[in-house]
Motif scaffolding. Sequence first.
Motif, PDB file in Angstrom:
ATOM      1  N   ARG A 260       0.823  -1.205   0.000  1.00 52.76           N
ATOM      2  CA  ARG A 260       0.000   0.000   0.000  1.00 52.76           C
ATOM      3  C   ARG A 260       0.858   1.256   0.000  1.00 52.76           C
ATOM      4  O   ARG A 260       0.515   2.259  -0.612  1.00 52.76           O
ATOM      5  CB  ARG A 260      -0.913   0.010   1.226  1.00 52.76           C
ATOM      6  CG  ARG A 260      -2.022  -1.033   1.199  1.00 52.76           C
ATOM      7  CD  ARG A 260      -3.073  -0.717   0.128  1.00 52.76           C
ATOM      8  NE  ARG A 260      -3.530   0.654   0.160  1.00 52.76           N
ATOM      9  CZ  ARG A 260      -4.440   1.141   0.993  1.00 52.76           C
ATOM     10  NH1 ARG A 260      -4.973   0.350   1.907  1.00 52.76           N
ATOM     11  NH2 ARG A 260      -4.806   2.416   0.938  1.00 52.76           N
ATOM     12  N   TYR A 261       1.961   1.214   0.700  1.00 49.79           N
ATOM     13  CA  TYR A 261       2.855   2.366   0.774  1.00 49.79           C
ATOM     14  C   TYR A 261       4.303   1.892   0.641  1.00 49.79           C
ATOM     15  O   TYR A 261       4.639   0.831   1.155  1.00 49.79           O
ATOM     16  CB  TYR A 261       2.701   3.102   2.107  1.00 49.79           C
ATOM     17  CG  TYR A 261       1.289   3.577   2.384  1.00 49.79           C
ATOM     18  CD1 TYR A 261       0.395   2.772   3.079  1.00 49.79           C
ATOM     19  CD2 TYR A 261       0.864   4.829   1.950  1.00 49.79           C
ATOM     20  CE1 TYR A 261      -0.900   3.206   3.330  1.00 49.79           C
ATOM     21  CE2 TYR A 261      -0.429   5.264   2.195  1.00 49.79           C
ATOM     22  CZ  TYR A 261      -1.301   4.447   2.881  1.00 49.79           C
ATOM     23  OH  TYR A 261      -2.581   4.877   3.121  1.00 49.79           O
TER      24      TYR A 261
ATOM     25  N   TYR B 203      -2.978   2.521 -13.695  1.00 48.75           N
ATOM     26  CA  TYR B 203      -3.065   3.973 -13.843  1.00 48.75           C
ATOM     27  C   TYR B 203      -2.143   4.646 -12.832  1.00 48.75           C
ATOM     28  O   TYR B 203      -1.934   4.135 -11.728  1.00 48.75           O
ATOM     29  CB  TYR B 203      -4.497   4.467 -13.614  1.00 48.75           C
ATOM     30  CG  TYR B 203      -5.459   4.082 -14.709  1.00 48.75           C
ATOM     31  CD1 TYR B 203      -6.044   2.818 -14.729  1.00 48.75           C
ATOM     32  CD2 TYR B 203      -5.755   4.972 -15.726  1.00 48.75           C
ATOM     33  CE1 TYR B 203      -6.908   2.455 -15.736  1.00 48.75           C
ATOM     34  CE2 TYR B 203      -6.626   4.618 -16.744  1.00 48.75           C
ATOM     35  CZ  TYR B 203      -7.199   3.359 -16.743  1.00 48.75           C
ATOM     36  OH  TYR B 203      -8.052   3.007 -17.749  1.00 48.75           O
TER      37      TYR B 203
ATOM     38  N   GLN C 212      -1.781   8.155 -10.695  1.00 53.63           N
ATOM     39  CA  GLN C 212      -2.480   9.366 -10.286  1.00 53.63           C
ATOM     40  C   GLN C 212      -1.514  10.313  -9.599  1.00 53.63           C
ATOM     41  O   GLN C 212      -0.886   9.955  -8.598  1.00 53.63           O
ATOM     42  CB  GLN C 212      -3.639   9.067  -9.344  1.00 53.63           C
ATOM     43  CG  GLN C 212      -4.447  10.316  -8.998  1.00 53.63           C
ATOM     44  CD  GLN C 212      -5.490  10.088  -7.933  1.00 53.63           C
ATOM     45  OE1 GLN C 212      -5.607   9.014  -7.351  1.00 53.63           O
ATOM     46  NE2 GLN C 212      -6.287  11.105  -7.674  1.00 53.63           N
TER      47      GLN C 212
ATOM     48  N   LEU D 134       0.351   7.859  -6.804  1.00 51.96           N
ATOM     49  CA  LEU D 134      -0.497   6.739  -6.413  1.00 51.96           C
ATOM     50  C   LEU D 134      -0.694   5.882  -7.656  1.00 51.96           C
ATOM     51  O   LEU D 134      -1.142   6.374  -8.690  1.00 51.96           O
ATOM     52  CB  LEU D 134      -1.840   7.242  -5.897  1.00 51.96           C
ATOM     53  CG  LEU D 134      -2.844   6.169  -5.455  1.00 51.96           C
ATOM     54  CD1 LEU D 134      -2.342   5.449  -4.201  1.00 51.96           C
ATOM     55  CD2 LEU D 134      -4.213   6.794  -5.190  1.00 51.96           C
TER      56      LEU D 134
ATOM     57  N   LEU E 200      -2.648   2.925  -9.362  1.00 53.49           N
ATOM     58  CA  LEU E 200      -3.919   2.229  -9.211  1.00 53.49           C
ATOM     59  C   LEU E 200      -4.047   1.108 -10.221  1.00 53.49           C
ATOM     60  O   LEU E 200      -3.709   1.264 -11.393  1.00 53.49           O
ATOM     61  CB  LEU E 200      -5.079   3.213  -9.404  1.00 53.49           C
ATOM     62  CG  LEU E 200      -5.255   4.259  -8.301  1.00 53.49           C
ATOM     63  CD1 LEU E 200      -6.054   5.446  -8.812  1.00 53.49           C
ATOM     64  CD2 LEU E 200      -5.939   3.650  -7.095  1.00 53.49           C
TER      65      LEU E 200
ATOM     66  N   PHE F  66     -11.495  -0.688  -9.161  1.00 55.04           N
ATOM     67  CA  PHE F  66     -10.166  -0.266  -8.748  1.00 55.04           C
ATOM     68  C   PHE F  66      -9.791  -0.818  -7.387  1.00 55.04           C
ATOM     69  O   PHE F  66     -10.629  -1.011  -6.507  1.00 55.04           O
ATOM     70  CB  PHE F  66     -10.102   1.265  -8.678  1.00 55.04           C
ATOM     71  CG  PHE F  66      -9.970   1.933 -10.005  1.00 55.04           C
ATOM     72  CD1 PHE F  66     -11.095   2.270 -10.735  1.00 55.04           C
ATOM     73  CD2 PHE F  66      -8.718   2.237 -10.519  1.00 55.04           C
ATOM     74  CE1 PHE F  66     -10.982   2.903 -11.962  1.00 55.04           C
ATOM     75  CE2 PHE F  66      -8.596   2.875 -11.749  1.00 55.04           C
ATOM     76  CZ  PHE F  66      -9.720   3.199 -12.469  1.00 55.04           C
ATOM     77  N   GLY F  67      -8.500  -1.011  -7.221  1.00 56.52           N
ATOM     78  CA  GLY F  67      -7.949  -1.293  -5.907  1.00 56.52           C
ATOM     79  C   GLY F  67      -7.709   0.017  -5.173  1.00 56.52           C
ATOM     80  O   GLY F  67      -7.993   1.106  -5.693  1.00 56.52           O
ATOM     81  N   GLU F  68      -7.190  -0.081  -3.970  1.00 55.54           N
ATOM     82  CA  GLU F  68      -6.952   1.118  -3.155  1.00 55.54           C
ATOM     83  C   GLU F  68      -5.662   1.832  -3.536  1.00 55.54           C
ATOM     84  O   GLU F  68      -5.428   2.954  -3.118  1.00 55.54           O
ATOM     85  CB  GLU F  68      -6.946   0.750  -1.674  1.00 55.54           C
ATOM     86  CG  GLU F  68      -8.307   0.266  -1.181  1.00 55.54           C
ATOM     87  CD  GLU F  68      -8.274  -0.124   0.274  1.00 55.54           C
ATOM     88  OE1 GLU F  68      -9.259   0.187   0.987  1.00 55.54           O
ATOM     89  OE2 GLU F  68      -7.298  -0.748   0.715  1.00 55.54           O
TER      90      GLU F  68
END
Lengths: 114, 112
Positions: free
Chosen positions: A9-10, A35, A37, A88, A90, A105-107
């Motif tokens: 996630r990070y 994608y 962002q 980010l 995605l 979409f995922g988170e």
Amino acid sequence: KAGVTQTPRYLIKTRGQQVTLSCSPISGHRSVSWYQQTPGQGLQFLFEYFSETQRNKGNFPGRFSGRQFSNSRSEMNVSTLELGDSALYLCASSLDGRGPGELFFGEGSRLTVL
Amino acid sequence: DQQVKQNSPSLSVQEGRISILNCDYTNSMFDYFLWYKKYPAEGPTFLISISSIKDKNEDGRFTVFLNKSAKHLSLHIVPSQPGDSAVYFCAASQGGYQKVTFGTGTKLQVIP
């Protein structure tokens, strides 16, 4: 039904390093898109995979690459990281990527390049 | 070249009133238009779509209008609720969903 799962996630990397991001689509979905962002740029299309084949590619340099496995899971890789790659990322899945329908979409995986 | 444009980065509306989010596009080959909503720390979720052969599509409180001659679409939310506060992305596709082009988003704030 589990949604789209993205890992990690990070993450924090330094310039010049490379990174691999993973995406598990919704069960039964065979199309996976990626994608990027960034603030002020919206979501920019990276690439789309279907049945382990890249069907479409956005306007990103060759440092951005991806692949899809036989179980539809997908990875994207960014080599020689630059500060501007901080974003980010995605992942989205759909049944077959064709015709009317929506992307799921995922988170996202938030990448910070120092 | 930004083919899908959302010129308003933010919008504030009172609860119960109408929210109107606008979007312009330049590619006349787009055949499907969509709106996605995004909350912080979550991925975008599909909201509503419209085919290029239609000029209106309605789903509950959400209505999308398409003006092909003006290359313009809008999303109406009536009545607006605080839970609608999110970033809304306009998107368009051509020949399927392999490559969806997104706008830069409009942050909607619904004030209680």
